[in-house]
Design a protein around this motif. Structure first.
Motif, PDB file in Angstrom:
ATOM      1  N   PRO A  85      -2.089  12.184   0.315  1.00 25.47           N
ATOM      2  CA  PRO A  85      -1.040  12.760  -0.429  1.00 25.47           C
ATOM      3  C   PRO A  85       0.129  11.629  -0.580  1.00 25.47           C
ATOM      4  N   LEU A  86       0.203  10.718   0.630  1.00 33.10           N
ATOM      5  CA  LEU A  86       1.203   9.435   0.231  1.00 33.10           C
ATOM      6  C   LEU A  86       0.758   8.550  -0.716  1.00 33.10           C
ATOM      7  N   ASP A  87      -0.555   7.928  -0.763  1.00 27.58           N
ATOM      8  CA  ASP A  87      -0.937   7.487  -1.953  1.00 27.58           C
ATOM      9  C   ASP A  87      -0.912   8.309  -3.338  1.00 27.58           C
ATOM     10  N   ALA A  88      -1.195   9.421  -3.170  1.00 23.51           N
ATOM     11  CA  ALA A  88      -1.177  10.031  -4.597  1.00 23.51           C
ATOM     12  C   ALA A  88       0.325  10.226  -4.940  1.00 23.51           C
ATOM     13  N   ALA A  89       1.247  10.385  -3.866  1.00 23.15           N
ATOM     14  CA  ALA A  89       2.816  10.427  -4.341  1.00 23.15           C
ATOM     15  C   ALA A  89       3.088   9.160  -5.176  1.00 23.15           C
ATOM     16  N   LYS A  90       2.826   8.213  -4.621  1.00 18.10           N
ATOM     17  CA  LYS A  90       2.971   6.701  -5.113  1.00 18.10           C
ATOM     18  C   LYS A  90       2.614   6.636  -6.600  1.00 18.10           C
ATOM     19  N   ALA A  91       1.351   7.170  -6.724  1.00 16.73           N
ATOM     20  CA  ALA A  91       0.762   6.791  -8.334  1.00 16.73           C
ATOM     21  C   ALA A  91       1.418   7.993  -9.113  1.00 16.73           C
TER      22      ALA A  91
END
Ligand SMILES: [Fe+2]
Length: 376
Positions: A98-104
């Motif tokens: 989720p954190l990686d997705a949030a950045k993108a």
């Protein structure tokens, strides 16, 4: 030399979300929350964030469909949802996915006219300047696992099933704020806790034992190793308490800061076929190669790093790893094929071969790969 860069404001303490709710008001009036389906509800992080937003009068919308290894399609779906809701900043809650997705999502919301190809656009083709935060919406990170350290890195790893790739997008999207609270680890299963903690340990060692390391990155990696050692008794059988969870979360965040400077090294590079083809959890897959990597390092450095992390020697490291994460179970022929694939992949990747701060030729690489498995 890339230069030391760590722009994330970090609050790491009990009830960090509640205590620092006012800090959220700086970023906007309408948050898009990006999370997975279950765990942020089970560990209480989502409730904490929603309460904090209500307290500050910030409206919000929740996108809770981020899967393990988030896909480009999921990012685009969340982007469209966030734009439709008029969100002006993004809060990622969860583990690395989720954190990686949030950045993108924050990147793509800032560029509503762009399609999915923008995610993997070569920066030289016109999207430079992405370290200063001007080209993505602000991101707030609330980590709920103690492994990836994504709350303190600019990295976003996405999967594109169409192109059959899983790799980092070529942007550095650091969260503006990370709210770190060890209590979210209370509900983690033992094996998940162990595999994620060993992932953090590998980040620390690979950052320290890295050709890009300097005094500043080692300041973080060294402190992180000592922080990590504080919760080592948990993996020797102690029942964890809140101070252990806090130490794990802090070590993970420090490890993220360390690899944000140096990147990872050979063990991470070797691990991906084990995860993709054998389904071995990331932290365990990387750790399989750590004993070999340490044995390839000069003996004084090896002993220094092992002692800083709380181990007496390499055998002690392997014993604790096996007890906590379990040994690799796989059909011997398949395991051999996957290890050979991993070895070939790194041998042909000159950047990864040079990531070690000591010479690694084919013979040494072979010993790094097989050290864990020879005795079987
Ligand atoms: Fe990792």
């Amino acid at each position: 030399m890339a230069g030391f860069y760590m722009p994330v404001k970090v609050f790491a303490e009990a009830e960090a979300v509640q205590r620092h709710a006012p800090a959220l008001s700086v970023f906007g009036r309408n948050a898009l929350i990006v999370t997975g389906r279950h765990s942020s509800r089970a560990n209480g992080a989502l409730d904490d964030v929603l309460r904090a937003l209500r307290q500050c009068g910030i409206s919000y919308a929740v996108f809770d469909r981020v899967e393990e290894n988030p896909s480009v399609s999921t990012v685009m779906e969340a982007r469209d949802y966030g734009l439709g809701q008029g969100a002006d900043f993004v809060i990622g809650i969860g583990g690395g996915s989720p954190l990686d997705a949030a950045k993108a999502v924050a990147l793509m919301m800032r560029h509503p006219e762009r399609d999915r190809s923008y995610l993997y656009l070569n920066p030289e083709q016109g999207n430079s300047g992405h370290e200063n935060g001007s080209e993505h919406l602000p991101v707030v990170a609330v980590p709920t696992t103690g492994g990836t350290g994504s709350e303190a890195t600019g990295v976003s790893v996405l999967t594109d099933p169409v192109r059959q790739v899983k790799k980092s997008i070529p942007y550095r999207i650091f969260p503006a704020l990370a709210l770190v609270d060890g209590k979210y680890l209370r509900s983690a299963p033992d094996n998940v806790l162990a595999c994620t903690a060993f992932d953090a340990l590998t980040h620390l060692i690979e950052s320290w034992l890295n050709s890009k390391a300097d005094s500043f990155s080692r300041m973080l990696a060294g402190s992180g190793l000592r922080q990590w050692a504080l919760s080592l008794p948990v993996f020797r059988g102690k029942t964890p308490d809140d101070s252990d969870y806090t130490n794990m979360m802090c070590a993970s965040a420090m490890a993220g800061m360390a690899i944000a400077q140096t990147g990872t090294s050979i063990p991470h590079g070797l691990s991906y076929p084990l995860t993709v083809r054998l389904g071995i959890p990331h932290g365990k897959a990387v750790s399989c190669f750590m004993a070999g990597y340490l044995m390839a390092a000069p003996a004084d450095l090896r002993m220094y790093l092992l002692k800083e992390a709380g181990f007496s020697d390499i055998q002690d490291f392997q014993n604790v790893l096996h007890d906590a994460c379990g040994e690799v179970q796989a059909d011997p022929a398949l395991l051999k094929a996957v290890l050979e694939e991993a070895e070939e992949g790194i041998a042909s990747n000159s950047a990864k071969m040079k990531a070690a701060p000591f010479p690694v030729d084919r013979d040494i690489l072979h010993r790094i790969v097989w050290y864990e498995f020879w005795r079987r």
